[in-house]
Design a protein around this motif. Structure first.
Motif, short mmCIF file in Angstrom:
data_model
loop_
_atom_site.label_atom_id
_atom_site.label_comp_id
_atom_site.label_asym_id
_atom_site.label_seq_id
_atom_site.Cartn_x
_atom_site.Cartn_y
_atom_site.Cartn_z
N LEU A 230 0.81 -1.22 0.00
CA LEU A 230 0.00 0.00 0.00
C LEU A 230 0.85 1.27 0.00
CD1 LEU A 230 -2.80 -0.99 2.54
CD2 LEU A 230 -3.14 -0.44 0.12
N PHE A 231 2.10 1.18 0.46
CA PHE A 231 2.88 2.42 0.54
C PHE A 231 4.28 2.34 -0.05
CE2 PHE A 231 3.28 0.23 4.63
CZ PHE A 231 4.62 0.34 4.97
N PHE A 232 4.69 1.18 -0.56
CA PHE A 232 5.95 1.10 -1.31
C PHE A 232 5.67 1.48 -2.76
CE2 PHE A 232 8.87 -2.00 1.18
CZ PHE A 232 8.57 -1.36 2.37
N LYS A 233 6.61 2.19 -3.38
CA LYS A 233 6.45 2.61 -4.78
C LYS A 233 7.46 1.91 -5.67
CE LYS A 233 4.88 7.25 -3.48
NZ LYS A 233 5.15 8.69 -3.64
N GLU A 234 7.28 2.13 -6.97
CA GLU A 234 8.27 1.63 -7.93
C GLU A 234 9.50 2.52 -7.89
OE1 GLU A 234 7.95 -1.21 -9.55
OE2 GLU A 234 6.01 -1.47 -8.57
N LYS A 235 10.63 1.98 -8.32
CA LYS A 235 11.90 2.69 -8.22
C LYS A 235 11.85 4.10 -8.80
CE LYS A 235 15.44 -0.90 -7.89
NZ LYS A 235 16.62 -1.49 -8.54
N GLY A 236 11.33 4.24 -10.01
CA GLY A 236 11.36 5.54 -10.69
C GLY A 236 10.47 6.60 -10.07
N GLU A 237 9.64 6.19 -9.11
CA GLU A 237 8.68 7.13 -8.51
C GLU A 237 9.24 7.83 -7.28
OE1 GLU A 237 5.18 4.86 -7.74
OE2 GLU A 237 4.71 4.56 -9.85
N TYR A 238 10.46 7.49 -6.88
CA TYR A 238 11.02 8.08 -5.66
C TYR A 238 11.76 9.38 -5.97
CZ TYR A 238 9.77 3.97 -2.95
OH TYR A 238 9.06 2.99 -2.31
N THR A 239 10.98 10.45 -6.13
CA THR A 239 11.57 11.77 -6.43
C THR A 239 11.36 12.75 -5.29
OG1 THR A 239 9.51 12.40 -7.55
CG2 THR A 239 11.29 11.48 -8.92
N ASN A 240 10.56 12.39 -4.31
CA ASN A 240 10.35 13.24 -3.14
C ASN A 240 9.93 12.35 -1.96
OD1 ASN A 240 7.74 12.59 -4.01
ND2 ASN A 240 6.88 14.46 -3.16
N ILE A 241 9.72 12.98 -0.80
CA ILE A 241 9.27 12.22 0.38
C ILE A 241 7.85 12.67 0.72
CG2 ILE A 241 9.69 11.65 2.80
CD1 ILE A 241 12.66 12.09 2.33
N ASP A 242 6.88 11.90 0.23
CA ASP A 242 5.49 12.15 0.60
C ASP A 242 5.13 11.22 1.76
OD1 ASP A 242 5.41 9.69 -0.62
OD2 ASP A 242 4.20 10.33 -2.34
N ARG A 243 3.88 11.19 2.14
CA ARG A 243 3.48 10.39 3.30
C ARG A 243 3.76 8.89 3.12
NH1 ARG A 243 0.35 12.98 7.31
NH2 ARG A 243 -0.44 15.04 6.72
N PRO A 244 3.37 8.29 1.98
CA PRO A 244 3.68 6.86 1.83
C PRO A 244 5.19 6.57 1.91
CG PRO A 244 2.06 7.54 0.20
CD PRO A 244 2.57 8.79 0.85
N THR A 245 6.00 7.42 1.27
CA THR A 245 7.45 7.21 1.29
C THR A 245 8.00 7.41 2.69
OG1 THR A 245 7.60 7.93 -1.00
CG2 THR A 245 9.64 7.95 0.27
N ARG A 246 7.47 8.37 3.41
CA ARG A 246 7.91 8.59 4.79
C ARG A 246 7.56 7.36 5.65
NH1 ARG A 246 5.27 13.26 8.45
NH2 ARG A 246 3.51 11.83 8.24
N SER A 247 6.42 6.74 5.39
CA SER A 247 6.04 5.53 6.12
C SER A 247 7.03 4.41 5.87
CB SER A 247 4.62 5.09 5.72
OG SER A 247 3.68 6.08 6.07
N MET A 248 7.51 4.32 4.61
CA MET A 248 8.52 3.32 4.30
C MET A 248 9.82 3.60 5.06
SD MET A 248 10.31 2.39 0.63
CE MET A 248 11.33 3.89 0.67
N ILE A 249 10.19 4.87 5.13
CA ILE A 249 11.40 5.26 5.88
C ILE A 249 11.23 4.91 7.36
CG2 ILE A 249 12.80 7.23 6.65
CD1 ILE A 249 12.10 8.56 3.92
N TRP A 250 10.06 5.22 7.91
CA TRP A 250 9.80 4.88 9.32
C TRP A 250 9.96 3.38 9.55
CZ3 TRP A 250 4.59 7.96 10.24
CH2 TRP A 250 4.89 9.31 10.45
#
Length: 349
Positions: free
Chosen positions: A240-260
């Motif tokens: 639900l919150f991991f993205k594809e490689k090419g989509e990681y251009t900023n830190i939005d809420r889903p990406t921040r959840s992955m970092i957490w």
């Protein structure tokens, strides 16, 4: 005199014979438990969303008995809502957060489950054909914490291997507080976590119960087949919150959840404890941490699409078997002006 109640919930920290146990927040996590108990009595298994070795969602089924860790209708089962799951305390640093449901037997914690009661279709899918209907799901930070605890519990004998998998990605980031220092490494962070998911795939277990209630389009009228239950494993929930490689251009809420999640599991591998409050409060990346992330119906449909999503198995006539003793009279839904106008169409005659 009828005694209000919910099917299967005999022992609980809420008294469903009393009106104050039927508020919106209480009902939204209690009704799903009663629904699961009812499905168990009918031998209907919730849909279980797991991931395979390719990290794609596999749709399986799970017995409620296995989901709850105990026969849900046993006399000594105790349903403790919005409680702390003490079995996770050994992985916790600081104050243990609460979870929607802790299931106990003879005063011993058995299972902890997050619950998200969701509407089908949501605002992004109600115009589509029924097979494309999806539900929005809004996730709180504590769900990510319990996801990390759940994975840590499964991998507690493999801390050194977990550290070996995560260590390079952790050390590549010069400063975890600065977006610009983290963004170039987001794909590596994801890859490290996915390496864990693949390696320990067989250890995934239930994390979140997502019941759906279906209406006719966007209306407030229930569909004939209106209720079902989906279960996300602690591994599949990452979809639900991991993205594809090419989509990681900023830190939005889903990406921040992955970092957490990454930092919590790194904490666990390094120290044996997860300092979740420090991680969530420190690594905000200029966004409020009141929620972790949300996924709309277009996104959830792609992961959940199946016969049970299009045609839920519990019919609306069965709700009277789940809400007992006129408990529905205790319900007091929010009165929203748009809802009142919609239900008073004669105003525009």
């Amino acid at each position: 005199m009828k005694k209000a109640g919910l099917y299967g919930i005999k022992n609980s920290n809420r008294d469903f014979t009393k009106e104050d146990s039927w508020g919106k927040n209480q009902f939204n996590n209690a009704f799903p438990v009663a629904l699961a108990c009812y499905m168990h009595s009918k031998n209907i298994k919730p849909v279980y969303l797991k991931i395979n070795q390719e990290l794609n969602i596999n749709k399986d089924y799970i017995e409620v008995l296995n989901l709850f860790g105990v026969d849900p209708l046993k006399k000594d089962v105790y349903y403790s809502f919005e409680d702390k799951f003490q079995l996770f305390d050994k992985f916790n640093k600081g104050s243990l957060p609460g979870i929607d449901l802790v299931i106990k037997e003879k005063n011993i914690d058995i299972k902890a489950i997050e619950i998200k009661l969701t509407t089908l279709p949501d605002n992004s899918t109600y115009k589509l054909e029924e097979s494309k209907y999806g539900s929005e799901i809004v996730v709180r930070p504590d769900t990510i914490v319990y996801q990390a605890f759940s994975i840590a519990q499964s991998l507690h004998k493999n801390k050194e291997e977990v550290l070996a998998i995560l260590d390079d990605s952790y050390k590549c980031v010069e400063n975890w507080n600065e977006k610009d220092k983290v963004i170039p490494h987001l794909s590596n962070i994801r890859d490290s976590l996915e390496k864990l998911l693949k390696k320990y795939n067989k250890l995934q277990k239930p994390l979140l119960m997502q019941p759906i209630w279906k209406t006719q389009g966007k209306s407030a009228i229930l569909a004939e087949n209106c209720l079902d239950v989906f279960i996300w494993s602690d591994f599949s929930f990452t979809r639900l919150f991991f993205k594809e490689k090419g989509e990681y251009t900023n830190i939005d809420r889903p990406t921040r959840s992955m970092i957490w999640l990454f930092l919590m599991l790194y904490d666990f591998a390094k120290e044996g404890k997860i300092d979740h409050k420090r991680i969530i409060d420190t690594y905000t990346y200029d966004t409020k941490n009141d929620k972790a992330f949300s996924a709309n119906g277009n996104n959830t449909n792609k992961l959940m699409q199946c016969d049970e999503l299009t045609k839920p198995r519990i019919k609306k006539q069965e709700i009277k078997n789940i809400i007992l003793g006129d408990g529905q009279l205790f319900l007091s839904p929010e009165r929203r002006f748009d809802g009142v106008i919609q239900s008073n169409t004669s105003l525009f005659d």
